[in-house]
Design a protein around this motif. Structure first.
Motif, PDB file in Angstrom:
ATOM      1  N   ALA A  24       2.509   5.401 -10.064  1.00  0.00           N
ATOM      2  CA  ALA A  24       2.723   4.491 -11.201  1.00  0.00           C
ATOM      3  C   ALA A  24       4.258   4.045 -11.462  1.00  0.00           C
ATOM      4  N   GLY A  25       5.207   5.010 -11.113  1.00  0.00           N
ATOM      5  CA  GLY A  25       6.584   4.794 -11.086  1.00  0.00           C
ATOM      6  C   GLY A  25       6.743   3.599 -10.202  1.00  0.00           C
ATOM      7  N   THR A  26       6.642   3.903  -8.751  1.00  0.00           N
ATOM      8  CA  THR A  26       6.863   2.684  -7.900  1.00  0.00           C
ATOM      9  C   THR A  26       6.091   1.234  -8.322  1.00  0.00           C
ATOM     10  N   VAL A  27       5.049   1.508  -8.849  1.00  0.00           N
ATOM     11  CA  VAL A  27       4.316   0.150  -9.281  1.00  0.00           C
ATOM     12  C   VAL A  27       5.360  -0.393 -10.466  1.00  0.00           C
ATOM     13  N   ARG A  28       5.799   0.256 -11.055  1.00  0.00           N
ATOM     14  CA  ARG A  28       6.773  -0.349 -12.334  1.00  0.00           C
ATOM     15  C   ARG A  28       8.007  -0.721 -11.616  1.00  0.00           C
ATOM     16  N   LYS A  29       8.501   0.019 -10.918  1.00  0.00           N
ATOM     17  CA  LYS A  29       9.938  -0.417 -10.146  1.00  0.00           C
ATOM     18  C   LYS A  29       9.760  -1.429  -9.296  1.00  0.00           C
ATOM     19  N   GLU A  30       9.033  -1.348  -8.364  1.00  0.00           N
ATOM     20  CA  GLU A  30       8.836  -2.623  -7.379  1.00  0.00           C
ATOM     21  C   GLU A  30       8.135  -3.895  -7.898  1.00  0.00           C
ATOM     22  N   GLY A  31       7.701  -3.650  -9.275  1.00  0.00           N
ATOM     23  CA  GLY A  31       7.154  -5.048  -9.724  1.00  0.00           C
ATOM     24  C   GLY A  31       5.636  -5.462  -8.982  1.00  0.00           C
ATOM     25  N   TYR A  32       5.077  -4.376  -8.917  1.00  0.00           N
ATOM     26  CA  TYR A  32       3.649  -4.660  -8.465  1.00  0.00           C
ATOM     27  C   TYR A  32       2.634  -5.612  -9.268  1.00  0.00           C
ATOM     28  N   GLY A  33       2.080  -6.517  -8.564  1.00  0.00           N
ATOM     29  CA  GLY A  33       1.112  -7.139  -9.351  1.00  0.00           C
ATOM     30  C   GLY A  33      -0.282  -6.909  -8.719  1.00  0.00           C
ATOM     31  N   ALA A  34      -1.385  -7.689  -9.003  1.00  0.00           N
ATOM     32  CA  ALA A  34      -2.592  -7.356  -8.280  1.00  0.00           C
ATOM     33  C   ALA A  34      -2.711  -7.311  -6.799  1.00  0.00           C
ATOM     34  N   MET A  35      -3.542  -6.433  -6.216  1.00  0.00           N
ATOM     35  CA  MET A  35      -3.518  -6.279  -4.813  1.00  0.00           C
ATOM     36  C   MET A  35      -4.387  -7.152  -4.401  1.00  0.00           C
ATOM     37  N   ARG A  36      -3.929  -8.283  -3.877  1.00  0.00           N
ATOM     38  CA  ARG A  36      -4.772  -9.474  -3.370  1.00  0.00           C
ATOM     39  C   ARG A  36      -4.109  -9.873  -1.859  1.00  0.00           C
ATOM     40  N   LEU A  37      -4.949  -9.650  -1.013  1.00  0.00           N
ATOM     41  CA  LEU A  37      -4.234 -10.040   0.431  1.00  0.00           C
ATOM     42  C   LEU A  37      -4.415 -11.706   0.569  1.00  0.00           C
ATOM     43  N   PRO A  38      -3.886 -12.063   1.343  1.00  0.00           N
ATOM     44  CA  PRO A  38      -3.930 -13.596   1.583  1.00  0.00           C
ATOM     45  C   PRO A  38      -5.537 -13.803   2.308  1.00  0.00           C
ATOM     46  N   ASP A  39      -5.771 -15.086   2.291  1.00  0.00           N
ATOM     47  CA  ASP A  39      -7.307 -15.801   2.807  1.00  0.00           C
ATOM     48  C   ASP A  39      -7.174 -15.035   4.398  1.00  0.00           C
ATOM     49  N   GLU A  40      -6.192 -15.403   5.068  1.00  0.00           N
ATOM     50  CA  GLU A  40      -6.226 -15.018   6.621  1.00  0.00           C
ATOM     51  C   GLU A  40      -6.633 -13.475   6.684  1.00  0.00           C
ATOM     52  N   ASP A  41      -5.756 -12.729   5.847  1.00  0.00           N
ATOM     53  CA  ASP A  41      -6.195 -11.249   5.926  1.00  0.00           C
ATOM     54  C   ASP A  41      -7.488 -10.880   5.538  1.00  0.00           C
ATOM     55  N   ALA A  42      -7.884 -11.572   4.410  1.00  0.00           N
ATOM     56  CA  ALA A  42      -9.427 -11.192   4.005  1.00  0.00           C
ATOM     57  C   ALA A  42     -10.513 -11.632   5.023  1.00  0.00           C
ATOM     58  N   ALA A  43     -10.347 -12.842   5.664  1.00  0.00           N
ATOM     59  CA  ALA A  43     -11.083 -13.141   6.841  1.00  0.00           C
ATOM     60  C   ALA A  43     -11.223 -12.344   7.879  1.00  0.00           C
ATOM     61  N   TRP A  44     -10.000 -11.638   8.084  1.00  0.00           N
ATOM     62  CA  TRP A  44      -9.912 -10.893   9.342  1.00  0.00           C
ATOM     63  C   TRP A  44     -10.717  -9.468   9.106  1.00  0.00           C
TER      64      TRP A  44
END
Length: 256
Positions: free
Chosen positions: A83-103
């Motif tokens: 959680a500390g890294t999530v806050r410090k690095e400014g994580y948003g939702a974990m959503r890969l690009p369409d190309e990655d999802a298709a792969w």
């Protein structure tokens, strides 16, 4: 030692490999024969061991590291972060690009990995985009001592799982992942979580990018200040980009 192993230990320019080659190289051997989750840590560090610049890892990354970072997420069943890294690095939702999802779909995987966050105190906002915009319901791994009100609030937007009494324990965490069929664990830090996993003997692999800078200062190291026994690792792969090295180490099972 086989010819293939020798070849992988000869530094290869990242720019000379296409995405599928890199995916094949990083996917090779990343599995346990008995069906246990395979835990991969991914970090960037300076020559003198700093894992952050001005408080985040972003300043240490270069385009080659970014490229491999994204490809490693493509391979993962679950992306694990403290959680500390999530806050410090400014994580948003974990959503890969369409190309990655298709792969991923083409290779028999779910379109998106699960985002799993370790948080002993549950200091995460339920209305955060991490949860509100998540393509897959996240998992939050916490302790039995976590505040009840926060537990209930986050349970509305995530699967909140108790994985320890006063600390999240790797054994409980990995049992939960195995129960859910999440066998490729990609951990992006931070050092406290990495240190706990080292102490628990849970690390199978480390992908370490060594960027060609000397940072000085008081930046932390890859594994935080958690008492642990040394763990031997074996160099399995070397990539390069100009003066940057992208190293892959796997657990050394050779008896002491």
């Amino acid at each position: 030692m086989t010819a293939a192993r020798i070849d992988r230990l000869t530094p290869t320019a990242v720019a000379d490999a296409d995405d599928q080659q890199l995916l094949d190289w990083y996917d090779e051997g990343a599995v346990h024969a008995d069906g246990r989750p395979w835990v991969r840590l991914n970090f960037v560090a300076s020559i003198d061991g700093a894992v952050t610049r001005d408080g985040t890892s972003g300043g240490l990354q270069d385009p080659a590291d970014h490229r491999v970072f994204d490809l490693l997420r493509r391979l993962a069943d679950v992306v694990l972060v403290g959680a500390g890294t999530v806050r410090k690095e400014g994580y948003g939702a974990m959503r890969l690009p369409d190309e990655d999802a298709a792969w991923r779909v083409a290779h028999g995987r779910t379109p998106q990995p699960v985002f799993a966050i370790v948080s002993a105190e549950l200091g995460l906002g339920p209305s955060s985009p991490i949860f509100a915009e998540a393509p897959v319901r996240p998992i939050v791994l916490t302790t039995a001592d976590a505040p009840d009100d926060r537990f209930q609030a986050l349970s509305e937007v995530a699967d909140v799982v108790v994985a320890g009494v006063d600390l999240v324990e790797s054994s409980f965490l990995l049992e939960e992942f195995q129960r859910r069929g999440l066998l490729r664990v990609h951990c992006e830090g931070g050092p406290t979580l990495a240190g706990l996993m080292l102490a628990d003997g849970a690390i199978d692999e480390i992908c370490l990018t060594v960027t060609a800078t000397l940072e000085g200062g008081d930046a932390g190291r890859v594994t935080g200040a958690v008492p642990s026994d040394p763990q031997g690792m074996r160099l399995a792969q070397v990539l390069r980009s100009d003066s940057t090295l992208l190293l892959r180490y796997v657990r050394d099972e050779t008896p002491a």
